[in-house]
Design a protein around this motif. Structure first.
Motif, PDB file in Angstrom:
ATOM      1  N   SER A  58      -6.617  -4.446  -1.172  1.00 11.33           N
ATOM      2  CA  SER A  58      -5.766  -3.854  -2.207  1.00 11.33           C
ATOM      3  C   SER A  58      -6.398  -2.579  -2.754  1.00 11.33           C
ATOM      4  CB  SER A  58      -5.551  -4.846  -3.353  1.00 11.33           C
ATOM      5  OG  SER A  58      -5.068  -6.070  -2.854  1.00 11.33           O
ATOM      6  N   ALA A  89      -5.788   0.303  -0.569  1.00 13.54           N
ATOM      7  CA  ALA A  89      -4.425   0.821  -0.714  1.00 13.54           C
ATOM      8  C   ALA A  89      -4.298   1.655  -1.983  1.00 13.54           C
ATOM      9  CB  ALA A  89      -3.427  -0.334  -0.735  1.00 13.54           C
ATOM     10  N   GLU A 105      -1.765   5.187  -4.620  1.00  4.45           N
ATOM     11  CA  GLU A 105      -1.542   4.148  -5.631  1.00  4.45           C
ATOM     12  C   GLU A 105      -0.061   3.876  -5.888  1.00  4.45           C
ATOM     13  OE1 GLU A 105      -4.041   4.470  -9.084  1.00  4.45           O
ATOM     14  OE2 GLU A 105      -2.709   3.208 -10.263  1.00  4.45           O
ATOM     15  N   LYS A 136       2.493   4.277  -3.848  1.00 11.30           N
ATOM     16  CA  LYS A 136       3.056   3.534  -2.723  1.00 11.30           C
ATOM     17  C   LYS A 136       2.598   2.065  -2.816  1.00 11.30           C
ATOM     18  CE  LYS A 136       4.460   2.316   1.400  1.00 11.30           C
ATOM     19  NZ  LYS A 136       5.849   2.148   1.784  1.00 11.30           N
ATOM     20  N   ALA A 137       1.328   1.874  -3.139  1.00 14.39           N
ATOM     21  CA  ALA A 137       0.785   0.523  -3.226  1.00 14.39           C
ATOM     22  C   ALA A 137       1.565  -0.300  -4.250  1.00 14.39           C
ATOM     23  CB  ALA A 137      -0.703   0.570  -3.589  1.00 14.39           C
ATOM     24  N   VAL A 142       1.427  -4.473  -4.293  1.00 14.43           N
ATOM     25  CA  VAL A 142      -0.020  -4.637  -4.439  1.00 14.43           C
ATOM     26  C   VAL A 142      -0.341  -4.805  -5.927  1.00 14.43           C
ATOM     27  CG1 VAL A 142      -2.245  -3.479  -4.143  1.00 14.43           C
ATOM     28  CG2 VAL A 142      -0.498  -3.278  -2.378  1.00 14.43           C
ATOM     29  N   PHE A 197      -0.882   3.637   4.842  1.00 16.64           N
ATOM     30  CA  PHE A 197      -2.285   3.793   4.483  1.00 16.64           C
ATOM     31  C   PHE A 197      -3.075   4.124   5.746  1.00 16.64           C
ATOM     32  CE2 PHE A 197      -0.513   0.606   1.505  1.00 16.64           C
ATOM     33  CZ  PHE A 197      -0.453   1.446   0.406  1.00 16.64           C
ATOM     34  N   LEU A 200      -6.199   2.177   6.844  1.00 16.05           N
ATOM     35  CA  LEU A 200      -6.091   0.741   7.116  1.00 16.05           C
ATOM     36  C   LEU A 200      -5.491   0.591   8.509  1.00 16.05           C
ATOM     37  CD1 LEU A 200      -4.683  -0.724   3.764  1.00 16.05           C
ATOM     38  CD2 LEU A 200      -7.042  -0.635   4.550  1.00 16.05           C
ATOM     39  N   GLU A 216      -3.300  -4.395   8.901  1.00 18.34           N
ATOM     40  CA  GLU A 216      -3.623  -4.439   7.473  1.00 18.34           C
ATOM     41  C   GLU A 216      -2.526  -3.792   6.632  1.00 18.34           C
ATOM     42  OE1 GLU A 216      -8.489  -4.498   7.376  1.00 18.34           O
ATOM     43  OE2 GLU A 216      -7.467  -2.585   7.589  1.00 18.34           O
ATOM     44  N   ASN A 217      -1.893  -2.767   7.208  1.00 14.90           N
ATOM     45  CA  ASN A 217      -0.784  -2.135   6.495  1.00 14.90           C
ATOM     46  C   ASN A 217       0.337  -3.119   6.224  1.00 14.90           C
ATOM     47  OD1 ASN A 217      -0.381   0.893   5.830  1.00 14.90           O
ATOM     48  ND2 ASN A 217      -1.764   0.892   7.572  1.00 14.90           N
ATOM     49  N   VAL A 232      -1.124  -5.992   3.584  1.00 16.63           N
ATOM     50  CA  VAL A 232      -1.282  -5.564   2.191  1.00 16.63           C
ATOM     51  C   VAL A 232       0.058  -5.582   1.454  1.00 16.63           C
ATOM     52  CG1 VAL A 232      -0.954  -3.065   2.427  1.00 16.63           C
ATOM     53  CG2 VAL A 232      -2.631  -3.935   0.805  1.00 16.63           C
ATOM     54  N   GLU A 264       6.118   1.693   8.330  1.00 19.35           N
ATOM     55  CA  GLU A 264       6.465   1.621   6.914  1.00 19.35           C
ATOM     56  C   GLU A 264       7.677   0.707   6.714  1.00 19.35           C
ATOM     57  OE1 GLU A 264       8.069   5.074   4.996  1.00 19.35           O
ATOM     58  OE2 GLU A 264       7.019   4.635   3.126  1.00 19.35           O
TER      59      GLU A 264
END
Lengths: 360, 244
Positions: free
Chosen positions: A188, A191, A196, A198-199, A204, B92, B95, B99-100, B103, B154
């Motif tokens: 996390s 990411a 941030e 987008k996360a 997240v 990301f 990553l 992992e993308n 997450v 995405e």
């Protein structure tokens, strides 16, 4: 994969075993003193890395929490007698947790800003803390400073307890870093660091991991501050809350490599030992500062992303070449595809300047 | 369950003196593929950002799945089942592809302390990787993918949390024709499995083939809502696009 992990653990075991045995060699006091300071910086750089490296929030205010720890232990033992020399060390977890709790609301406010603005907000925090230490005279003693009881350790092995405690703290800091990298906290944070917004948009737990990174980071820093205060015995606001401490730990982390397990530790060992060595060898003149800066400049010119990421990249290059060069005799049709995939893996190009590092 | 999945009513948003959205309304019915089109600068992306909580609306209300979400943050909307992609495929880069996906799994705070990529995560991700034909690049860094693959990644990532509504911002922009077809197939399949779509798109052929209804936005206000073939002959729409 398994063997790689085994190597990592063996590396850590050897590192800590060597450090644990070092004092047994009857090193001179000045050498041990140097090592105590090196360990202090290694712990603080590792702690800073959790926030500045992994989360991507470059705090310049960590010295404030160093000061919080230093004043906490000093003031506590001004009002309570020390019965044994080890007592202040038992207080360390309390100080760490206390600083983390103090840090929580600060983080909640400061972390509404990012990158450069966050750096400015946190450095302001540092100066606020320093001003308070100067002016709350009835509590801190102001510019007069404050003293803590002299540790009743024998002069011959005076540094030993501090050295050992700091070594434990380093193990804790690196252990926490390692654990976070292996967990979804690290995932996390990666990411958050990259994007941030987008996360947040893909669920997240941005706020939770940010606050966690901040609190753990400043808690560890405060514990080092407490050990330092007990070690030097007398603290003044300008040294307990010193921007140079912040700058040193930031430089060390950049030098070794942000968002890596070993980077900050390597950075601390190089920069702190270099600084101490040059200060001794070049004497009272200020030349040592120039020499110190030169070490930093040379390494950053050769390895702009820091030592650990640069080495990792080079190893990856070599491994890749080996995979590509290897004759594709072992497998069937799937083999060339895998070789191609491997050759594409870990390519050096990446838009995030210190990317990839968090799998060190 | 007769209410629409997403109801945007009289939303306005300004940036300084620019009125990006003026009293705009839009409805996305359950299990539809709704298109949101309009000339450049008509407010499509602003509409996306307001709906998904990236920008607060100055006025108006937004209801999603029966709840008022006018002031909701993106993270909360994501957990409610509303997810989106961005115009510039935001993945990301440092990553891995796997992992993308992981997450984006929508974890609780307690789950954060579990393994970085546990067995369950791997299984969930693997299904999507197979579906999107990304299995062979699962261990590459996302920065190593082509632009089209990043768009796919995405898209795949926002499906990790089993969303009800997926909002795609220009899914075909900058993507080669084969990939456009792939994208279209994925949308059709997911639509058949019960996911609702709201799509901003400039590729009119794509919109005409895939979407119904079509909402046309011009200067921050919706000027037409209806079937795709009706759009092409609507004078207000032609006027907006050709600027007569």
């Amino acid at each position: 994969m398994r063997s790689v992990r085994g190597i990592g653990q063996a590396r850590a075991a050897v590192f800590f075993a060597v450090l644990a045995m070092l004092p047994a060699f009857n090193l001179a006091h000045w050498v041990l003193n140097m090592l105590v300071f090196t360990l202090m910086y290694a712990v603080m750089a590792s702690a800073w890395n959790l926030l500045g490296g992994f989360a991507g929030y470059p705090s310049l205010g960590h010295a404030a929490f160093f000061g919080v720890g230093a004043y906490a232990v000093t003031l506590w033992f001004q009002h309570h007698g020390i019965h044994s020399g080890y007592e202040p060390f038992f207080l360390l977890p309390v100080i760490g947790i206390g600083a983390a709790i103090v840090g929580l609301p600060i983080a909640a406010i400061a972390m509404r800003t990012r990158s450069d603005v966050f750096a400015i907000v946190t450095i302001t925090l540092l100066f606020v803390a320093q001003t308070l230490a100067f002016n709350l005279r009835s509590i801190t003693g102001g510019a007069q400073g404050a003293s803590i009881a002299i540790p009743p350790f024998s002069a011959a092995t005076f540094e030993r307890p501090f050295y050992d405690v700091l070594l434990v703290l380093l193990a804790v800091a690196m252990g926490l870093t390692w654990a976070s990298m292996r967990s979804k906290v690290g995932l996390s944070l990666a990411a958050v660091r990259a994007d941030e917004d987008k996360a947040a948009g893909i669920g997240v737990r941005v706020q939770a991991v940010k606050l966690l990174a901040f609190c753990v980071s400043v808690g560890l820093t405060a514990m080092v501050g407490a050990v330092w205060a007990y070690y030097v015995g007398f603290i003044y606001p300008q040294f307990a809350i010193d921007p140079l401490i912040t700058i040193a730990i930031v430089l060390m982390t950049f030098l070794g490599g942000r968002a890596t397990l070993w980077g900050p530790v390597i950075g601390a060992f190089i920069l702190e030992l270099a600084q101490q060595y040059f200060a001794y060898s070049l004497g009272g003149s200020q030349y040592y500062l120039i020499a110190y800066a030169l070490v930093f400049l040379v390494v950053m010119l050769l390895m702009p992303r820091g030592i650990v990421p640069s080495i990792q990249e080079r190893l990856r290059h070599r491994r890749r070449r080996r995979v590509v060069d290897a004759p594709t005799s072992t497998g069937g049709a799937a083999q060339p595809v895998r070789a191609e995939a491997a050759s594409m893996t870990r390519r050096p190009f990446t838009p995030v300047p210190y990317a990839e590092g968090d799998r060190a | 369950m007769t209410t629409a999945l997403l109801e945007v009513a009289n939303v306005s948003r300004r940036f300084g003196s620019v009125r990006a959205l003026q009293d705009a309304s839009l409805t996305v019915e359950r299990n539809s593929i709704t298109a949101l089109i309009g000339p450049n600068g008509s407010g499509k992306t602003t509409m996306f950002n307001v709906i998904t909580g990236y920008l607060p609306a100055d006025s108006g209300t937004i209801r999603f799945d029966g709840h008022d979400v006018t002031r909701a943050k993106p993270a909360i909307l994501y957990r409610r089942g509303l997810s989106r992609t961005f115009q510039q495929a935001r993945v990301f880069g440092h990553l891995t592809v796997q992992e993308n996906l992981v997450v984006a799994g929508g974890f609780s705070v307690a789950q954060l302390f579990g393994r970085r990529v546990g067995r369950q995560d791997r299984e969930r991700a693997a299904a999507l990787l197979v579906e999107f034909r990304l299995s062979h690049v699962a261990d590459l860094y996302a920065s190593e993918l082509s632009y089209g693959q990043r768009k796919l990644l995405e898209f795949a990532a926002v499906l990790m949390s089993q969303p009800k509504l997926v909002m795609l911002d220009e899914p075909t922009a900058g993507v080669n024709p084969v990939m456009i077809e792939t994208m279209e197939q994925h949308i059709r399949q997911l639509h058949a499995s019960g996911i609702t779509f709201l799509i901003v798109e400039h590729d009119m052929n794509f919109v005409m083939r895939l979407c119904d209804p079509v909402v046309v936005l011009d200067q921050g206000h919706e000027i037409f809502t209806g079937a795709p073939d009706a759009v092409q002959s609507n004078p207000a729409v032609l006027d907006a696009y050709l600027g007569a």
